[in-house]
Design an enzyme around this catalytic site. Structure first.
Site, mmCIF file in Angstrom:
data_model
loop_
_atom_site.group_PDB
_atom_site.id
_atom_site.type_symbol
_atom_site.label_atom_id
_atom_site.label_comp_id
_atom_site.label_asym_id
_atom_site.label_seq_id
_atom_site.Cartn_x
_atom_site.Cartn_y
_atom_site.Cartn_z
ATOM 1 N N LYS A 1 0.820 -1.217 0.000
ATOM 2 C CA LYS A 1 0.000 0.000 0.000
ATOM 3 C C LYS A 1 0.857 1.270 0.000
ATOM 4 C CE LYS A 1 -2.238 -1.578 3.686
ATOM 5 N NZ LYS A 1 -1.870 -3.005 3.686
ATOM 6 N N THR B 1 11.672 3.529 6.293
ATOM 7 C CA THR B 1 10.495 3.887 7.096
ATOM 8 C C THR B 1 9.714 2.609 7.418
ATOM 9 O OG1 THR B 1 9.162 4.278 5.121
ATOM 10 C CG2 THR B 1 10.212 6.209 6.095
ATOM 11 N N ARG C 1 10.848 -1.084 9.201
ATOM 12 C CA ARG C 1 11.136 -1.506 10.573
ATOM 13 C C ARG C 1 12.645 -1.499 10.765
ATOM 14 N NH1 ARG C 1 6.856 -0.288 11.678
ATOM 15 N NH2 ARG C 1 5.114 -1.475 12.534
ATOM 16 N N ASP D 1 13.603 6.425 9.803
ATOM 17 C CA ASP D 1 12.496 6.756 10.710
ATOM 18 C C ASP D 1 12.326 5.661 11.760
ATOM 19 O OD1 ASP D 1 10.280 8.399 11.544
ATOM 20 O OD2 ASP D 1 8.959 6.843 10.725
ATOM 21 N N GLU E 1 14.833 0.935 18.884
ATOM 22 C CA GLU E 1 14.147 2.215 19.106
ATOM 23 C C GLU E 1 13.308 2.280 20.377
ATOM 24 O OE1 GLU E 1 11.892 2.235 15.400
ATOM 25 O OE2 GLU E 1 10.043 2.078 16.561
ATOM 26 N N HIS F 1 10.186 7.393 14.496
ATOM 27 C CA HIS F 1 9.039 6.596 14.033
ATOM 28 C C HIS F 1 7.789 7.476 13.869
ATOM 29 C CE1 HIS F 1 7.633 2.148 14.039
ATOM 30 N NE2 HIS F 1 6.851 2.870 13.263
HETATM 31 P P1 NAI Z 1 1.660 -3.933 2.842
HETATM 32 O O1 NAI Z 1 1.349 -5.194 3.567
HETATM 33 O O2 NAI Z 1 0.590 -3.254 2.054
HETATM 34 O O3 NAI Z 1 2.896 -4.182 1.847
HETATM 35 C C1 NAI Z 1 4.004 -4.965 2.164
HETATM 36 C C2 NAI Z 1 4.571 -5.543 0.868
HETATM 37 O O4 NAI Z 1 5.789 -6.229 1.182
HETATM 38 C C3 NAI Z 1 3.637 -6.558 0.204
HETATM 39 O O5 NAI Z 1 3.473 -6.243 -1.166
HETATM 40 C C4 NAI Z 1 4.365 -7.888 0.391
HETATM 41 O O6 NAI Z 1 4.150 -8.804 -0.665
HETATM 42 C C5 NAI Z 1 5.806 -7.424 0.422
HETATM 43 N N1 NAI Z 1 6.707 -8.396 1.033
HETATM 44 C C6 NAI Z 1 6.461 -9.300 2.015
HETATM 45 N N2 NAI Z 1 7.576 -10.017 2.275
HETATM 46 C C7 NAI Z 1 8.530 -9.554 1.435
HETATM 47 C C8 NAI Z 1 9.880 -9.910 1.217
HETATM 48 N N3 NAI Z 1 10.474 -10.892 1.905
HETATM 49 N N4 NAI Z 1 10.569 -9.233 0.289
HETATM 50 C C9 NAI Z 1 9.979 -8.258 -0.437
HETATM 51 N N5 NAI Z 1 8.697 -7.872 -0.279
HETATM 52 C C10 NAI Z 1 7.993 -8.523 0.646
HETATM 53 O O7 NAI Z 1 2.268 -2.967 3.942
HETATM 54 P P2 NAI Z 1 2.323 -1.375 3.953
HETATM 55 O O8 NAI Z 1 1.082 -0.833 4.585
HETATM 56 O O9 NAI Z 1 2.731 -0.877 2.621
HETATM 57 O O10 NAI Z 1 3.495 -1.141 5.021
HETATM 58 C C11 NAI Z 1 4.835 -1.538 4.744
HETATM 59 C C12 NAI Z 1 5.644 -1.473 6.041
HETATM 60 O O11 NAI Z 1 5.754 -0.114 6.477
HETATM 61 C C13 NAI Z 1 4.984 -2.190 7.235
HETATM 62 O O12 NAI Z 1 5.333 -3.567 7.255
HETATM 63 C C14 NAI Z 1 5.544 -1.484 8.425
HETATM 64 O O13 NAI Z 1 6.709 -2.161 8.844
HETATM 65 C C15 NAI Z 1 5.947 -0.101 7.880
HETATM 66 N N6 NAI Z 1 5.166 1.006 8.473
HETATM 67 C C16 NAI Z 1 5.855 2.058 9.025
HETATM 68 C C17 NAI Z 1 5.186 3.140 9.580
HETATM 69 C C18 NAI Z 1 5.947 4.312 10.146
HETATM 70 O O14 NAI Z 1 5.324 5.185 10.799
HETATM 71 N N7 NAI Z 1 7.253 4.430 9.941
HETATM 72 C C19 NAI Z 1 3.717 3.176 9.617
HETATM 73 C C20 NAI Z 1 3.078 2.059 8.961
HETATM 74 C C21 NAI Z 1 3.789 1.008 8.425
#
Ligand code: NAI
Length: 332
Positions: A155, A234, A236, A260, A265, A297
Site C-alpha cells: 500500500k 520507514t 522496521r 524513521d 528504538e 518513528h
Molecule cells: P503492505 O502489507 O501493504 O505491503 C508490504 C509488501 O511487502 C507486500 O506487497 C508484500 O508482498 C511485500 N513483502 C512481504 N515479504 C517480502 C519480502 N520478503 N521481500 C519483499 N517484499 C515482501 O504494507 P504497507 O502498509 O505498505 O506497510 C509496509 C511497512 O511499512 C509495514 O510492514 C511497516 O513495517 C511499515 N510502516 C511504518 C510506519 C511508520 O510510521 N514508519 C507506519 C506504517 C507502516
C-alpha cells in the site's frame, strides 16, 4: 453503565484525537501515560476493554491479570502485535488492531526524507540560523532521471512510486508477490534484489519485518550497491543491520541514510530524552553523521492517520460489544 476503556501509553495527541472521535461513541475512557506492564496492570480493575500502542507490554502475566480483572477485549491502536502474547490471550481476551492508518502519510514522509537528505535542507537551515549563508557541501542531485529501488510494493510503496514517477524517476521494484498490473500502469520494472542493489541511486524499504527480511540490508547487500547510494528506511529497524550501515557510511559506500525506525528504538523513541546521556553507542554514532537523518518513528503521524486510528479502534470496540464480525481481529 458506560462501557469503560483503559488507555495505556497515551500522549496528549492521542487524548485529543480519541476524545474528538469518542463524541460519536460515548465510551468512558481512562487515560494512563505509563506503558502497560506487570506493575500497573492493576489499573485494569473494573474496566471492560484495554487499549495499547507499540511499546506497551501485554505478555502472558499481564494478560492473566487483565483476564482475572474481567477485561474481555484488548484493542491495539496500531498495526503491529509483536508486543502481545496471543497464546495467552486466546484463553479469554479478544485482540483487535488497526491494520492501516494512512499509507499517504508514510509515502509522503519517505519523499520528505529523500529530498531533505539530497538537498541537505536540515544542514542548510542550521547554517542560516547561525548567520552562515555559504553553500559549501550542500550540493544535491536532480531526482529526475535517477533510479529508485523500492523493496516491497504494498500500500505505502505504491503511493510512493506514483510520487517518484511524477519526479521523472526510473523505478526498479522487488516484491515476493509482484503486482504486474501496477507495474504496467506506472511503467516500472520488477527485478531481482541483486539488480535493484546494483542499479539504484536511492533504495527505500517497504516490506514487513519477517525472518526472511531481518537484516536484509547487511555488509553483503551493501557491497552490491552503487557508490554513494541513499538508503531510506520507514519500514522496521531490523530490516537494516545498523553496524553494517555505519561501516558503509564511514567508508563512503553509502552516501546518505534516512531512518524513521531503528532496531533498538523502544528504549528512546517517542520520549523526550534530551536530559539523558545516550548510552546506546550505535545510535549515538548514527546521530553523529551529517549525512544521516534519524526521526522517531513519525512517518505515520498526520491528522488524517490519527483520526483513522481513533475511528478504527473505537469501531472495533463497538463491533465487539454488538457481537458483529470483527474485521480487524488478531488471532494466534
Ligand atoms: P503492505 O502489507 O501493504 O505491503 C508490504 C509488501 O511487502 C507486500 O506487497 C508484500 O508482498 C511485500 N513483502 C512481504 N515479504 C517480502 C519480502 N520478503 N521481500 C519483499 N517484499 C515482501 O504494507 P504497507 O502498509 O505498505 O506497510 C509496509 C511497512 O511499512 C509495514 O510492514 C511497516 O513495517 C511499515 N510502516 C511504518 C510506519 C511508520 O510510521 N514508519 C507506519 C506504517 C507502516
Amino acid at each position: 453503565m458506560a462501557y469503560t476503556i483503559a488507555f495505556f501509553g497515551t500522549k496528549p495527541y492521542d487524548e485529543s484525537s480519541f476524545n474528538d472521535k469518542n463524541k460519536e461513541f460515548g465510551f468512558e475512557i481512562r487515560y494512563y501515560k505509563g506503558h502497560l506492564n506487570k506493575n500497573n496492570v492493576l489499573l485494569t480493575q473494573g474496566v471492560d476493554a484495554v487499549c495499547i500502542f507499540v511499546n506497551d507490554v501485554a505478555d502472558a502475566e499481564v494478560i492473566r491479570v487483565m483476564a482475572a480483572n474481567g477485561v474481555k477485549l484488548l484493542a491495539l491502536r496500531c498495526a503491529g502485535f509483536n508486543n502481545v502474547d496471543l497464546n495467552a490471550a486466546a484463553a479469554g481476551i479478544t485482540v483487535v488492531r488497526v491494520p492501516a492508518y494512512s499509507p499517504y502519510a508514510v509515502a509522503e514522509y519517505t519523499v520528505a526524507l529523500m529530498l531533505s537528505l539530497n538537498r541537505k535542507i536540515p544542514r542548510a537551515s542550521w547554517r542560516t540560523k547561525d548567520g552562515n549563508f555559504s553553500l559549501h557541501g550542500l550540493m544535491g542531485f536532480d531526482m529526475h532521471g535517477k533510479t529508485a529501488g523500492i523493496i516491497g510494493t504494498g500500500k505505502i510503496a505504491k503511493i510512493l512510486i506514483h510520487i517518484l514517477k511524477g519526479f521523472g524517476m526510473n523505478v526498479l521494484a522487488y516484491d515476493l508477490y509482484p503486482d504486474y498490473n501496477f507495474a504496467r500502469q506506472e511503467q516500472i520494472v520488477y527485478t531481482s534484489l541483486d539488480e535493484l542493489y546494483h542499479n539504484s541511486d536511492i533504495i527505500s524499504l517497504h516490506c514487513p519485518l519477517t525472518e526472511e527480511t531481518k537484516y536484509l540490508i547487511n555488509d553483503y547487500s551493501i557491497s552490491k550497491m552503487k557508490d554513494g547510494v541513499m538508503i531510506i528506511n520507514t519500514g522496521r529497524g531490523q530490516l537494516i543491520h545498523t553496524n553494517a550501515l555505519i561501516e558503509g557510511l564511514k567508508n563512503k559506500k553509502i552516501g546518505s541514510a534516512g531512518l524513521d525506525v531503528y532496531e533498538e528504538e523502544s528504549e528512546y523513541f517517542y520520549e523526550d530524552q534530551s536530559d539523558r546521556i545516550i548510552d546506546d553507542d550505535v545510535l549515538a554514532r548514527l546521530l553523529s553523521f551529517n549525512n544521516v537523518i534519524v526521526t522517531s518513528h513519525q512517518a505515520f503521524f498526520t491528522h488524517e492517520a490519527m483520526e483513522n486510528i481513533a475511528a478504527t479502534t473505537l469501531q472495533n470496540i463497538k463491533d465487539f460489544i454488538n457481537h458483529k464480525p470483527l474485521l480487524n481481529e488478531v488471532k494466534k
